[in-house]
Structure formats: C-alpha cells, structure tokens
Design an enzyme around this catalytic site. Sequence first.
Site, short mmCIF file in Angstrom:
data_model
loop_
_atom_site.label_atom_id
_atom_site.label_comp_id
_atom_site.label_asym_id
_atom_site.label_seq_id
_atom_site.Cartn_x
_atom_site.Cartn_y
_atom_site.Cartn_z
N GLU A 227 0.61 -1.28 0.12
CA GLU A 227 0.04 -0.03 0.13
C GLU A 227 0.91 1.12 0.01
O GLU A 227 0.58 2.23 -0.80
CB GLU A 227 -0.98 0.02 1.15
CG GLU A 227 -1.93 1.04 1.19
CD GLU A 227 -2.91 0.90 2.44
OE1 GLU A 227 -3.47 2.27 2.78
OE2 GLU A 227 -3.06 -0.03 2.99
N SER A 310 5.08 -18.76 3.96
CA SER A 310 5.34 -20.11 4.57
C SER A 310 4.76 -21.19 3.52
O SER A 310 3.89 -21.08 2.41
CB SER A 310 4.53 -20.64 6.03
OG SER A 310 4.56 -19.56 6.76
N ASP A 388 -5.67 -8.32 3.99
CA ASP A 388 -5.22 -6.69 4.11
C ASP A 388 -6.01 -6.31 5.41
O ASP A 388 -7.15 -5.99 5.43
CB ASP A 388 -5.96 -5.86 2.77
CG ASP A 388 -5.67 -4.65 3.03
OD1 ASP A 388 -5.04 -4.05 3.91
OD2 ASP A 388 -5.83 -3.92 2.11
N ASP A 391 -4.74 -0.24 6.81
CA ASP A 391 -4.92 0.85 5.85
C ASP A 391 -4.37 2.22 6.50
O ASP A 391 -4.44 2.41 7.66
CB ASP A 391 -6.53 1.40 5.63
CG ASP A 391 -7.07 0.33 4.69
OD1 ASP A 391 -6.30 -0.17 3.80
OD2 ASP A 391 -8.41 -0.12 4.71
#
Length: 883
Positions: A227, A310, A388, A391
């Site tokens: 982001e 992973s 996500d 922010d």
Amino acid sequence: MVTARAARRFPLSDESSASATTLADVLHSRAFRITLMSVAIVVVVALVAVVVAAVVVVRRPLPQTGGTVTIPGLSADVTVTRDARGIPTIGAASTHDLFMAQGFVAAQDRFFEMDYRRHVTAGRLSELVGENEDALEADKVIRTFGWRNVAEQEWQLLEPSTREALQAYADGVNAYLKGKAPSQIALEYTVLGLQVHVGSPEPWDPIDSLAWLKAMAWDLRGNYDDELERATTYGSVRDVAKVDELFPTYPQDLNAPILAAGDETITTQTALHTDEVDLGGDAVQAAFAQAQAAMDAVPHLLGVGEGIGSNSWVVSGDLTADGHPILANDPHLGISAPGIWMQVGLRCTTVSSGCPYDVSGFSFAGFPGVVIGHNADLAWGLTNLGADVTDFFLERVDGNRTQRDDEWEPITTRTEVIKVNGGDDVTIEVRETAHGPIVSDVLDLAAVSDAPLPDGSARRGYEVALAWTALAPGRTADAVISIDLAKDAEDIARVGRLLEVPSQNIVFATADGHIGYQAPGRIPVRAAVVGDVPSDGTWPRPGWDSAYDWQGYVDSEQMPHATDPEDGFIVAANQQVTPAGQGPFLTKDWDYGYRSQLIREGLEDLLADGHKVTVADMNTLQTDEHNPFADVLVPSLLALDIDDPYDDDGQELLRTWDHVSSADSAAAAYFAAVWSTLLRLAFADDLPDGHGPDGGSRWLEVVRGLLDDPDSPWWDDRTTPGVVEGRDEVLTRAMVTARNELTVQLGTDATDWRWGRLHTAAPEHPVLGGSSIPGLVRDFVNPDPIAVGGGSSIINATAWNASEGYDVTAAPSMRMVVDLGDLDSSTWVNLTGSSGHPASNHYADQFGAWAAGETFPWPFTSAAVTADASRRLILRPEAASSS
C-alpha cells in the site's frame, strides 16, 4: 588463535557454574592479543588462565538439566526430559503445573530472548540497551502503536483457562529468575553490563506474553508495504494505471488458488461517490515518506519483506503409503540466533478433562502452549494468509483537529515517557484520529504541516494515520491455547473464530482420516467508493471522507474453509485463497503463487502412476530447489545473441541448466546476477530511491507480462538520454553486466562459480550481532554462515532481496512433517537449536542439518520419548522437597 568460541567445544555438560571473573576482565586482557608465536612460559600460562576464565563466564548461565530442582507453587513433581538436541518434553499431573514448568524451562533456555522481546513490544528497548538511535526510534513508534496498552485490554476478554495458563507460565518464569544475578541468567547481560547498568530482570507478567502476539501480528500483517509502495511510486510516475502495472492481478489461470471453485458467500460492497484525492502532491508524498520511515523503525522479531510467508500442505490417507494423512509445514520467517521457534512437548501424565494436554511442536519462548504441531488426534500447520488488515488514512490536519466530512474533530493525545538506560528520559506526544495513531510524525522528521495542499490552501497540512485490526483488543491468545486441544474440523473452526490477528491459513489433518483448511482472521469490510484511486485497501485512503471508513468485519462464518477435497490434498503457500469473485474480499496483494504451484505439481508428480506418498517424499519436496524464475526468463535469454565469447560464458551455463538453484550450481549464480541486474536496468530509474525491486514473486509476474511487450516503456532506461532501450537490449545488457560482476566476485572461469558462495544463511543475534559489537563477542554469538541453495519463490524458500544482495533474508524457520498414522515417524528440524545460550551445545546444533535439508526423528508416544531421553530433570514442589 584461541578464542571464546572454544567454550562451545569444551566437553562439559550444560550445567551452570560461577566465577568472580567478569567478561570485562576477559575482553580487556592482553592475553587475547597474544599470538601463538609467543613462547614465553608466563605468556602461555596467562593465555590459558584467561581462556579458562572466559569459559567459566560464558558457561555460567547454562541451566541445570538433570537432578532435582525445588519450585514453590507446584502441586506435584514435574518431569522434564531432554533428547540429544536438548529439546524438552514436560510431563505434569495438572494443567497449572504443566504451564508453570513450561515457563520455567523457557526461562532456563531462552530468557534473554524473552526479555528482549518484551522490551521491544512495550516500547522499552532503550531501557535495555541504553542510548541507541535505532532503539529510541523503535520505542517511539511502538509507544505510538500502543502494543502493550492493547495487550492489557485483552486480558479481561480471555477465557479463564487461558488467563490461568498465562499466569502459571509467568509464575514458572519467575521461579527460575528468583535469586539469580543477571550473569547467571544470560551472557548477554554480562556483555551489556560493560556499557550500561544491568540490574536484575523484572518479574515476568502475563501481559508480557500477550504483547508478544502484537509483534507477531505486525510482521505478518499483510499488504501494508504494498500500500505504501503504491503511494510512493505514484509520486514518481503520477499515473494510477501505470502503478497498477507493477502490481498485476493474481494469475489464477497459471497458479491455482488454495480452494477450488465452489459455493462461497460473496461479501457485497456498495458503490458510493466521493471527492477525488490527489496522492501526488508534495505535502502528501512527504507525509507518506514519514510514515514509511516510522514503519521501518520497528524491529522485526519474525522478519519482514520478500520471503516472509510459508509452505504447508496436507495429503489424504487415500494417497499415502500407510493410509493415514500426512501434513507438512515450514514457515518462512527472518533468520536469527537463536531461532524464532522453541521445540517442546507438553504432556499431562494422565490425560483427562482436568488435565487434557498431550501436544508436541513449536512454541514461542515467552508464550505458553504449542503454536504449530500436533496432539494425539490432530496435526496443524500455519501459513500467512496475507489478508489486508491495515489501511493508511491520509488526514487533513489543522492544529489539534482533523477534518471528517464537513466537520472538524479533535485529535486525541497522550504522553509517553521513554526511559533510556544511562541517559535522559525522552517524552513524546502520541496523537490519534478516529482511524488510529498518527505515524507520520513519530520520528520527529521534517514537518509537513506548512506544505501547501492540492487545492492551494497553505493553512492545513497532511498527516498519515494507521488503521490496523491488531490495535483493537482480541482473543488470539485463546486461539493459541485452544488449538492444542483441537480434535476435528469443528474445533478448528472455533479456533478460526478466535484467531483474529495475525490472519493465518490453517491446514489440518486428523488421526481418523480427515484433512481440511480454515481461513481465520478479523478482516475489514470496505465500501466500494468511486474515484481516481481504488478504495479496496490497496491504496491509502482519504480520512476526511467517512465513506472510506471500514464498514465492519467479515463474518467468521463466511471465511473460506474446506474438508476432504476431491483431489485429496490441500496446498496453502500464501497464494490466493479462492477463485476471483468467490468468498469474502480478503486482499488483492497475494503472493503470486509460483511456489504454491510448484508444490502442487510436485505432489501431482509424486502421485502419478498410483504412487503412495511417504514422510520421506514430503521431506524431499520441502527442500526442492526448482526455480520458476528460470522457467519464465531463460528461454528469452537463450534466444539472444552475444557475440563476444567471454561475455557469452554465462549464457552458455544456462543452455544446459536444469533450472535447479542448488548451492553448487554455477548457472544458478549467474541467473541470480542476471535477474537482479535486469530489475535494476528496467525499473530502478522509474522508482523512488530506496524502493528498488526486491525480486520476489510480484516482480516475476511483472516481467512475465513484459516479455510479450518488447517495446514497453518500462524497458527504457531513462538515465540514458537520446537512447530508447527495448526488451532485447536490456536482457542482453543484463547478461553481459552479470558476467562482469561475477568475474569480480567469483573469478574468471564461469564454470567455477557457485550459487552458495553468493547465497549464505547467517543467523544474527538481535542485540550482540551488529558491527558495533566487539568481533570476539560477535563471532561467538553468531553461528558461522552456511552456503545454501534455494531462493525467492522456490519451495526451499531461502529468500534474498534483489536490490540489496544475495544473502538470505528469510528462510524456512523450521520444517516439520507429521504422519497421522504413526506419530513417532514424524520428523522436524529447527533453524538453529533449542537453546538461546551461545555457549550451549544446542545453540546451533540443528543449523547444519537444516541447511543440508535433513530432519530429525520426532518422538511423541510416551515410550518413544522415554527411549529418546538423554537428560532428566525433576521439578519438585517446595513442601515435597522439605519433607
């Protein structure tokens, strides 16, 4: 020359000892500067005396691992057996005693690591290490986040059984610390004592354990880096569409998601109209730069950046040799000494409702229970989901208030005092908006409050606030304790509802033959807002428009899950979870799936012609080093002509290369140099300073798309005025440049090059590993580097950053394979070793095996653990001892 490293080779048991000689005496002694050329008897005697004193000092913190130790607070005897690698299995008659003993043993082996972690997570690192700019910056940022404050709020949310486990664990840690001088606890305190005051460590508190979960969540937080990178890249290219070309869509036609198409619930989003936001202004970009600097200051206890992820997969018993499921897992995290994981077995001597634990696996020093492993009924593995959950909100600020729609709201503040060992206190003011803490000014960087706004106003400025799900109290600690008792898919679903941060893919297998997958996590729901910049969480959001606020969280019942899929196996390796458009929106910034696809194809190859897979097959697959970058790029490289026979030497290596990046491969070394050079030539001129391509799976997907567009502007090097480069010219130049660079680094004869000479794993101590530490100490606490194969987006994921060099930056932090049909046939290996004491035989005794792709037997049943035990310690209640 004789050094303190010799202490690790002395044939002594790992038992504590005492000496009045301090390490300061050793380090300042002239004897350490006398060479073996000295022949005077007095010099030889002095040298021997100093070495012996050094051995005593460095071995003093080694714990007692045999005999009997009295611990007040236990209700009955607890047995701690250790195998040949020092891995403990703890047997107790009650849950309280089991977790208390785990805390005691963790403190025996890893207390300084625990103490370092709690200082970091509380924003108190300066209290431990003294006046250090990096430590102070870390403290400022973490105090701004308020990790420990959140942990304190979580305490009352937890199940009583979880609080009891945390308290018992803390009591065990404190029982070990009681009455010990710092030099008896860890060598690190003795070394630090040469520079700062070192008093007795404060008692362990259950909140110290909870705060550690915040550090774990931070390093596994998802797309936060992407982001910010979008925003800063936009500052250079000023075109959203052009930036998006560097963040391509997940190639699900090429690399399969975790779950196949199915009837998944779709989380709807409402389209809204709002004001446009210009991310290209100087004030905005300055705010983003400050936010990036603040984020970079946080120490990464698990690792960060390219390679953090992973591998995990699980195979149905229908496809295995013994008819029972097999599960494999190897989390890819940063490398450190000691390693991140601590292996342990936790066993109630009689498993019952009052004492239900019989579990073995990998734990974190500082937290009770087992994080990844198996019990008698179920095995589980974790990989980073990458959802996500953060922010950045760009805030319009006017003094001590911030704009929200048509109104202005006050910014809340709190004062934090950072104590500095040996220095003056540092006071900071932490500011928060409705979205979260303001991070853009936390390091006292150049202020931007006077910079002009895009609308021409100079009265107000921009700041950046961070919204992050982990800054709200949650019940992840309940999940860690609960998973140790899970028996089936229903139990894992309950764990998934509790495991809010970090969001992890859970793969599991049961002893009665089922396999499954569960996606947990607290995932924000974002409204679809119409504007120039996407509102899906991939770009920073305008905080002054409430339409961009989170709309709640995805219902846990909607999170993707599966049991016993038709193809008989599940692969979860950080790729997209469900096909596009199915399931709740989790993120757009997945790993691009090349590694997961290699695992899937490897399993399909193993299963061809009816072969039944074994634990040995899974171990081999975990260390596979086939390079998907070569599959994409080598055909284009071989299609080009290099006239000069000297320049052509590297290209000739590629003609017969099997695309396996083994440590002894000359072609792999050359290809890595070509790849990093190609990225620099094609993209460095377009990106902001410090944001060069890391060379991971995203960049592979970018280059794969550009290979079909030979005249793309991305190929052109803007630093060569009057010349417009295309694909073939850049690829050719990359090959020639790589040949010249490796000639300097590895020699003229290309056939003598080796990937492992460039690509080494070098675990480093978090406090004593840096260049400012005397070389004698640095050599002692840092294991010798080892040449390894593998690389980024390879199954043997020894990642490296193409903009910084070839050294390993992240790697499989452990490897495990669990056979649900015969748990004693399971295997495991840790990155370094079980002990956190540099003088211990078990500080790095697994490192060589790990690098070679070897594993060790993993006994689980009582008989197997007893047969494997080499040391036995009895922890005895005080009353029983006195009687």
